[in-house]
Motif scaffolding. Sequence first.
Motif, PDB file in Angstrom:
ATOM      1  N   GLN A  41       0.817  -1.211   0.000  1.00 45.16           N
ATOM      2  CA  GLN A  41       0.000   0.000   0.000  1.00 45.16           C
ATOM      3  C   GLN A  41       0.858   1.271   0.000  1.00 45.16           C
ATOM      4  O   GLN A  41       0.455   2.305  -0.553  1.00 45.16           O
ATOM      5  CB  GLN A  41      -0.905   0.025   1.231  1.00 45.16           C
ATOM      6  CG  GLN A  41      -1.960  -1.037   1.238  1.00 45.16           C
ATOM      7  CD  GLN A  41      -2.785  -1.021   2.498  1.00 45.16           C
ATOM      8  OE1 GLN A  41      -3.080   0.044   3.037  1.00 45.16           O
ATOM      9  NE2 GLN A  41      -3.171  -2.183   2.977  1.00 45.16           N
ATOM     10  N   MET A  44       1.762   3.089  -3.239  1.00 49.27           N
ATOM     11  CA  MET A  44       0.536   3.620  -3.836  1.00 49.27           C
ATOM     12  C   MET A  44       0.118   4.900  -3.126  1.00 49.27           C
ATOM     13  O   MET A  44      -0.255   5.881  -3.774  1.00 49.27           O
ATOM     14  CB  MET A  44      -0.575   2.574  -3.769  1.00 49.27           C
ATOM     15  CG  MET A  44      -0.305   1.372  -4.622  1.00 49.27           C
ATOM     16  SD  MET A  44      -1.646   0.185  -4.474  1.00 49.27           S
ATOM     17  CE  MET A  44      -1.096  -1.037  -5.659  1.00 49.27           C
ATOM     18  N   ASP A  45       0.204   4.882  -1.797  1.00 45.68           N
ATOM     19  CA  ASP A  45      -0.127   6.088  -1.035  1.00 45.68           C
ATOM     20  C   ASP A  45       0.787   7.246  -1.412  1.00 45.68           C
ATOM     21  O   ASP A  45       0.345   8.391  -1.485  1.00 45.68           O
ATOM     22  CB  ASP A  45      -0.059   5.813   0.464  1.00 45.68           C
ATOM     23  CG  ASP A  45      -1.227   4.973   0.952  1.00 45.68           C
ATOM     24  OD1 ASP A  45      -2.248   4.877   0.246  1.00 45.68           O
ATOM     25  OD2 ASP A  45      -1.119   4.410   2.058  1.00 45.68           O
ATOM     26  N   ARG A 104      -7.033   0.342  -2.852  1.00 41.56           N
ATOM     27  CA  ARG A 104      -6.080   1.181  -3.583  1.00 41.56           C
ATOM     28  C   ARG A 104      -5.957   0.743  -5.043  1.00 41.56           C
ATOM     29  O   ARG A 104      -5.865   1.576  -5.946  1.00 41.56           O
ATOM     30  CB  ARG A 104      -4.727   1.163  -2.876  1.00 41.56           C
ATOM     31  CG  ARG A 104      -4.733   2.005  -1.607  1.00 41.56           C
ATOM     32  CD  ARG A 104      -3.587   1.628  -0.685  1.00 41.56           C
ATOM     33  NE  ARG A 104      -3.522   2.473   0.490  1.00 41.56           N
ATOM     34  CZ  ARG A 104      -4.278   2.321   1.577  1.00 41.56           C
ATOM     35  NH1 ARG A 104      -5.179   1.351   1.636  1.00 41.56           N
ATOM     36  NH2 ARG A 104      -4.137   3.133   2.606  1.00 41.56           N
ATOM     37  N   THR A 107      -8.786   2.050  -6.871  1.00 38.46           N
ATOM     38  CA  THR A 107      -8.633   3.487  -7.139  1.00 38.46           C
ATOM     39  C   THR A 107      -7.939   3.703  -8.476  1.00 38.46           C
ATOM     40  O   THR A 107      -8.335   4.570  -9.262  1.00 38.46           O
ATOM     41  CB  THR A 107      -7.851   4.180  -6.000  1.00 38.46           C
ATOM     42  OG1 THR A 107      -8.623   4.074  -4.805  1.00 38.46           O
ATOM     43  CG2 THR A 107      -7.567   5.638  -6.315  1.00 38.46           C
TER      44      THR A 107
END
Length: 149
Positions: A41, A44-45, A104, A107
Motif C-alpha cells: 500500500q 501507492m499512497d 487502492r 482506485t
Amino acid sequence: MSSIYNKTDNDLIIARIQNLSPDSKALWGKMTVDQMLSHCQAPMDFAFGKTPMKANFIMRMFGKMLKGKILNSSEFKKNSPTAPAFIRTETYDFEDVKNGLIERINTFSELGEKAIKTTKHPFFGKMTYDEWSKLHTMHLDHHLKQFGV
C-alpha cells in the motif's frame, strides 16, 4: 503488458490477493503476509499524494541511473532493497490490510492516470504515467509471487 489503470488487469491481481490467507508463508524474505499487504500500500499512497517522501541527493542520482534497468526488466529481484518508509515490522489485521490494498488497486481502475498525484518519484526522479503503472504492477507481482499466488 498489464496496466495498473486497467480494471481487467487489476481484477486478476485482486483474485491473486484473494487467494492469500493469514497463514500464507513467504517463499523468500522476512515479511509476514500482513506486513507485505501493508507494504504494498505504501508506494501507492505515495503516488496518490498521501505520503510525502524525499531521497537524498546521492540516492536520487543512483536511482536515475538504475531507473531504466529496473523498469526494463521483467521482474524485481528477490530480496531487493526498499525505501525505509516502506519497511513494515508491526503486526497488522489481515483483513484490514488486504481490503486496504484492494481498495487502492480499485482506485487506479476507477481514476486511471488521475490517481497519480506526483510525477516525481523520490528515487527514480521524473516518471511517466506508464512508468508508474509498470512500477506498481511489477511491485505487486513480485510480492504476490513471494507468497506463492
